[in-house]
Every structure is written in C-alpha cells, then in structure tokens.
Design a protein around this motif. Structure first.
Motif, PDB file in Angstrom:
ATOM      1  N   LYS A   2     -29.014  90.327  36.345  1.00 23.08           N
ATOM      2  CA  LYS A   2     -27.966  90.473  37.327  1.00 23.08           C
ATOM      3  C   LYS A   2     -28.499  91.213  38.552  1.00 23.08           C
ATOM      4  O   LYS A   2     -29.376  92.069  38.446  1.00 23.08           O
ATOM      5  CB  LYS A   2     -26.793  91.244  36.730  1.00 23.08           C
ATOM      6  N   ASP A 137     -21.168  97.239  31.863  1.00 21.80           N
ATOM      7  CA  ASP A 137     -21.407  95.919  31.272  1.00 21.80           C
ATOM      8  C   ASP A 137     -20.592  95.746  29.989  1.00 21.80           C
ATOM      9  O   ASP A 137     -20.113  94.652  29.680  1.00 21.80           O
ATOM     10  CB  ASP A 137     -22.899  95.722  30.981  1.00 21.80           C
ATOM     11  N   ASP A 140     -17.052  95.003  31.081  1.00 24.92           N
ATOM     12  CA  ASP A 140     -16.960  93.620  31.544  1.00 24.92           C
ATOM     13  C   ASP A 140     -16.894  92.650  30.364  1.00 24.92           C
ATOM     14  O   ASP A 140     -16.155  91.657  30.401  1.00 24.92           O
ATOM     15  CB  ASP A 140     -18.167  93.277  32.426  1.00 24.92           C
ATOM     16  N   ALA A 141     -17.687  92.945  29.325  1.00 27.99           N
ATOM     17  CA  ALA A 141     -17.696  92.086  28.143  1.00 27.99           C
ATOM     18  C   ALA A 141     -16.336  92.088  27.455  1.00 27.99           C
ATOM     19  O   ALA A 141     -15.855  91.044  26.989  1.00 27.99           O
ATOM     20  CB  ALA A 141     -18.790  92.533  27.169  1.00 27.99           C
ATOM     21  N   HIS A 143     -13.449  92.727  28.945  1.00 29.21           N
ATOM     22  CA  HIS A 143     -12.539  92.023  29.850  1.00 29.21           C
ATOM     23  C   HIS A 143     -12.682  90.509  29.720  1.00 29.21           C
ATOM     24  O   HIS A 143     -11.689  89.760  29.789  1.00 29.21           O
ATOM     25  CB  HIS A 143     -12.818  92.452  31.291  1.00 29.21           C
ATOM     26  N   ASN A 144     -13.926  90.063  29.500  1.00 27.31           N
ATOM     27  CA  ASN A 144     -14.188  88.618  29.399  1.00 27.31           C
ATOM     28  C   ASN A 144     -14.063  88.089  27.968  1.00 27.31           C
ATOM     29  O   ASN A 144     -14.232  86.891  27.733  1.00 27.31           O
ATOM     30  CB  ASN A 144     -15.589  88.304  29.926  1.00 27.31           C
ATOM     31  N   GLY A 145     -13.794  88.990  27.025  1.00 26.93           N
ATOM     32  CA  GLY A 145     -13.669  88.574  25.629  1.00 26.93           C
ATOM     33  C   GLY A 145     -14.972  88.130  25.009  1.00 26.93           C
ATOM     34  O   GLY A 145     -14.987  87.344  24.055  1.00 26.93           O
ATOM     35  N   ASN A 146     -16.095  88.652  25.514  1.00 26.26           N
ATOM     36  CA  ASN A 146     -17.420  88.258  25.030  1.00 26.26           C
ATOM     37  C   ASN A 146     -17.900  89.273  23.992  1.00 26.26           C
ATOM     38  O   ASN A 146     -18.455  90.317  24.332  1.00 26.26           O
ATOM     39  CB  ASN A 146     -18.395  88.175  26.201  1.00 26.26           C
ATOM     40  N   ASP A 149     -21.944  89.823  23.854  1.00 28.74           N
ATOM     41  CA  ASP A 149     -22.440  90.599  24.980  1.00 28.74           C
ATOM     42  C   ASP A 149     -22.019  92.060  24.843  1.00 28.74           C
ATOM     43  O   ASP A 149     -22.782  92.975  25.167  1.00 28.74           O
ATOM     44  CB  ASP A 149     -21.917  90.022  26.298  1.00 28.74           C
TER      45      ASP A 149
END
Length: 266
Positions: A2, A137, A140-141, A143-146, A149
C-alpha cells in the motif's frame, strides 16, 4: 504494498542515513551499557552471532559492575533487564532459531536498556508509527469484513507489542500496563467478536485510544531547543522490526496456502 506503507518504509530508510546524537547528560558508564546493547544489535543484523554473544556477555559483566557500585535500579528493573538479556543470549546460542527471530529478541533487549537510562524520549516511542499503521490495517479489515487480513495484521500487532513490552514495564505505570494488557489479551483471545459484537468493536476503539495516549504521554515538547537531539533516532530499529513483521506475515500466508491445498486434495 500500500502507498502509505511504502512511504513509511522510505522514511525509515532515510533515518538510517542520519547519525544518532548522543545525550551528553547521560553518565558515561551508563552510556557504555547502552552502546554495548546497540553494538550487539548491529552484529545480529549482519549475522555475526558470535560477536553479538560476546557483546552480550560483556554487557552482563559491565552491568554487574554498575549494580555493585550501588547504581539505583529497582528489583523490577533488574528482573526486566536480566530477562531480556537472557532471552537475547539464548537466541544467539540457538542453532534453529530464524534470523528474524534473533533480531526480534535482541531488539527487545536493546530497547529495554535504552528505556532504563533514557532521560527524555526512549527509543521504543519510535515504534508508534509502525504499531499504529498495523492497528489501522486491523480496523480496516474489520470494517471490510476481511477475517484473514485481520488475523495477519493482528499477528503483526502482537509481535510489535511484544517488542516494546519490556520497555513499557520500565517506563509506564503498572496500572497503565495492566489496562493495556487486558485490552490486548481480549483482542487476542476474542478476535472473532470484532466482527460480530458491538463489545468487541468498542474494545478495539478503546485500545486505540489507550495506545495513542501511551505514546502522547511519552512525547516531549519538541519546541524546546535542548530536546532537538531526540528527534534524531535509530531508524534501523524500526526497519528491522518491520522486516520481522513482514517475515511473520509471509510465514502466515505460506501456512494458509498449504492448508488450502490440503483442503482441495481432501
């Protein structure tokens, strides 16, 4: 990689070109111990494990001389330094431990020795940027449901926290340490809750606030001209730790790929 991570890596590389300015206020004998720990880390970085072992042994001799002189260290400080030193020495004697893990052990020792003698900003505060980058990070993971990650970044965060933990025990109050540990342990043991429960997300936000306060409380007023020397620090410690974290991420990714292949074969 990134963009913000590339920028972070570039900045840490630039710091490698800047010499460290010694603090004249530090007593010479104590400064000598700090220098020995730094030299040991430099030897490990270039795979000179025997030289690092000799330096660590030399540190032990000099440290015992200082304590015999009546240098005032608390029993907790003595235990913290001794434990970090023993782990670093064992790492040098290990024939199976990976290079990155050896750096990890000696970096912890290096930071705790600095914390023991630093008058202003200790070196471990320079870890704020990589720690908060990995933490963001993680958020963010979530929030994105990952989930994958999130787990990779959680492992990286725990590794970074482990690097500075002995130094925190030297510089931070027991109450602060206890609260931080409680939140970190919750994150480690109840990570699935980050995705499914409001309580988990609240704990994540609370930990972020505690980490920001931790670093803010240790930051000196940079407007004071007498403190400009602390702005120049050892970027090599940061980049070595980032390399360790990257290595941990790589191993985690390889392990996941192996598991996927096994599942497909079955």
């Amino acid at each position: 990689m990134k963009p913000r991570k590339r920028i972070l890596l570039f900045l840490t590389l630039l710091l490698l070109l800047v010499p460290v300015v010694a603090n004249a206020a530090i007593e010479p004998s104590i400064k000598k111990l700090d220098d020995i720990s730094d030299q040991a880390l430099q030897m490990v970085k270039v795979y000179r494990y025997e030289d690092a072992e000799k330096l660590l042994t030399h540190f032990e001799t000099e440290f015992l001389k200082e304590t015999a002189k009546g240098h005032m260290y608390s029993m907790d400080e003595l235990r913290i330094v001794t434990t970090a030193h023993d782990e670093a020495l064992k790492a040098m004697n290990s024939s199976t431990m990976a290079h990155e893990e050896k750096i990890h052990k000696v970096t912890r020792f290096r930071l705790v020795v600095d914390a023991l003698q630093s008058i202003h900003q200790p070196l471990w505060t320079e870890m704020e940027s990589p720690i908060m980058t990995v933490f963001n990070d993680m958020k963010d993971a979530v929030h994105n449901g990952n989930h994958e990650d999130f787990q990779v970044n959680l492992d990286s965060f725990l590794s970074l926290y482990e690097v500075i933990y002995p130094s925190l025990r030297v510089d931070v109050t027991p109450a602060t340490i206890q609260q931080l540990n409680a939140r970190v342990n919750y994150l480690d043991h109840y990570s699935p809750n980050m995705f499914t429960e409001t309580t988990g997300q609240e704990e994540l936000e609370a930990l972020e606030a505690d980490l920001k306060k931790l670093f803010d409380d240790m930051t000196e007023d940079e407007s004071d001209p007498s403190l400009w020397w602390v702005i120049i620090s050892t970027g090599s410690i940061i980049i070595m730790t980032l390399s360790y974290v990257g290595w941990k991420k790589y191993r985690a990714e390889i392990e996941r790929r192996k598991n996927r292949l096994k599942e497909r074969k079955n």
